[in-house]
Design a protein around this motif. Structure first.
Motif, PDB file in Angstrom:
ATOM      1  N   GLY A 116       0.792  -1.216   0.000  1.00  0.00           N
ATOM      2  CA  GLY A 116       0.000   0.000   0.000  1.00  0.00           C
ATOM      3  C   GLY A 116       0.826   1.268   0.000  1.00  0.00           C
ATOM      4  O   GLY A 116       0.319   2.331   0.374  1.00  0.00           O
ATOM      5  N   MET A 117       2.089   1.187  -0.435  1.00  0.00           N
ATOM      6  CA  MET A 117       2.960   2.357  -0.432  1.00  0.00           C
ATOM      7  C   MET A 117       2.871   3.119  -1.752  1.00  0.00           C
ATOM      8  O   MET A 117       2.695   2.525  -2.816  1.00  0.00           O
ATOM      9  N   ARG A 118       2.990   4.422  -1.670  1.00  0.00           N
ATOM     10  CA  ARG A 118       3.098   5.285  -2.852  1.00  0.00           C
ATOM     11  C   ARG A 118       4.576   5.385  -3.189  1.00  0.00           C
ATOM     12  O   ARG A 118       5.400   5.719  -2.333  1.00  0.00           O
ATOM     13  N   VAL A 119       4.932   5.095  -4.440  1.00  0.00           N
ATOM     14  CA  VAL A 119       6.338   5.010  -4.832  1.00  0.00           C
ATOM     15  C   VAL A 119       6.647   6.020  -5.932  1.00  0.00           C
ATOM     16  O   VAL A 119       5.907   6.141  -6.908  1.00  0.00           O
ATOM     17  N   LEU A 120       7.749   6.737  -5.760  1.00  0.00           N
ATOM     18  CA  LEU A 120       8.247   7.673  -6.764  1.00  0.00           C
ATOM     19  C   LEU A 120       9.668   7.272  -7.157  1.00  0.00           C
ATOM     20  O   LEU A 120      10.454   6.836  -6.310  1.00  0.00           O
TER      21      LEU A 120
END
Length: 295
Positions: A116-120
């Motif tokens: 559920g992590m937002r990754v950039l």
């Protein structure tokens, strides 16, 4: 070192600002960008010193259609460099990344998004000559991948209960996000929205005609990697199917969907002025539970 270069890119290719307060950080700008700044500070970087050492010369701002932001900088020696920040599937193909490293990046990305992590992804390209501005063709390739930064933006504690209350009241809840499909699915499962893990991405929606998408809307609750045009299309199809639609949004690009919805709901704390003007109501605390309480 590698970590400092990654943190530096996230801090410089950034339009937010943060300052330490008596009890908490004072944040101006988008929360995801503020998180990158705070991680840089915690990593030992001085934001003011960074800005002096790497002055920004130009910017191509983030837009949901392109899913990246790019900035042009000069370093202490006067050499110019481009910093690129955005969705990994957009940034990594522009980098000189071999097969083994590409597989490793894919594996790490999958591990982060499933949680559920937002990754950039962050990348840098040194330029052989000085230049006053950035052009789109400058971003087509030749970058060095600096790494990935992942963060969690957990739903509020009361959000799952609010979703259940909506269902009991006969209100369908659908999640529309720019996040990676796996990230969106993990968050939706946490909210009780996506028990089977089924999501539709913007690219999948593009391949469907209105009839196909309308039928899918009756089964699917989670839509990921969407553009403003996708949001507007979803609102219209739900209305065509006989629904009264309330739509939440905070950005300038959300305005068309907010206007189209029967009830446009803008974020009062994090929302833009354009979104608030386009909406029928403004959510003062940006809390989904407040919508449920209002109903």
């Amino acid at each position: 070192n590698d970590l400092r270069r990654l943190l530096r890119a996230g801090a410089l290719c950034n339009d937010a600002s943060v300052s330490p307060g008596a009890y908490d950080w004072a944040v101006r700008g988008e929360a995801t960008e503020a998180a990158l700044l705070i991680s840089a500070v915690k990593g030992g970087l001085d934001l003011a010193e960074l800005a002096d050492d790497w002055p920004r010369l130009d910017v191509i701002p983030f837009e949901s259609e392109r899913r990246f932001m790019a900035t042009l900088h000069a370093d202490r020696d006067g050499r110019h460099a481009i910093l690129l920040k955005g969705a990994p599937e957009v940034v990594v193909p522009r980098c000189d990344v071999g097969g083994e490293l590409r597989e490793k990046v894919s594996s790490v990305l999958s591990s982060f998004t499933r949680r559920g992590m937002r990754v950039l992804a962050m990348a840098q390209r040194r330029l052989p000559e000085q230049r006053p501005s950035l052009e789109e063709e400058d971003l087509e390739g030749g970058f060095v991948l600096l790494g990935l930064q992942a963060m969690i933006d957990p739903p509020r504690i009361e959000a799952r209960q609010s979703v259940q209350q909506c269902r009991q009241a006969g209100i369908e809840v659908k999640m529309i996000t720019g996040d990676h499909p796996a990230t969106a699915a993990a968050i939706a499962r946490n909210l009780g929205l996506c028990d089977r893990g089924v999501t539709l991405s913007g690219s999948q929606m593009d391949a469907m005609d209105d009839g196909e998408l309308s039928r899918a809307l009756r089964e699917v609750n989670v839509f990921a990697r969407v553009s403003p045009e996708h949001k507007l299309r979803l609102v219209r199809l739900l209305q065509d199917d006989g629904h009264v639609v309330a739509m939440t949004g905070d950005g300038v690009n959300d305005a068309p969907a907010l206007k189209q919805a029967d009830i446009g709901v803008a974020m009062g704390a994090a929302g833009t002025e354009v979104a608030r003007e386009a909406a029928d109501m403004v959510l003062a605390d940006d809390n989904f539970a407040s919508i449920v309480a209002a109903v």
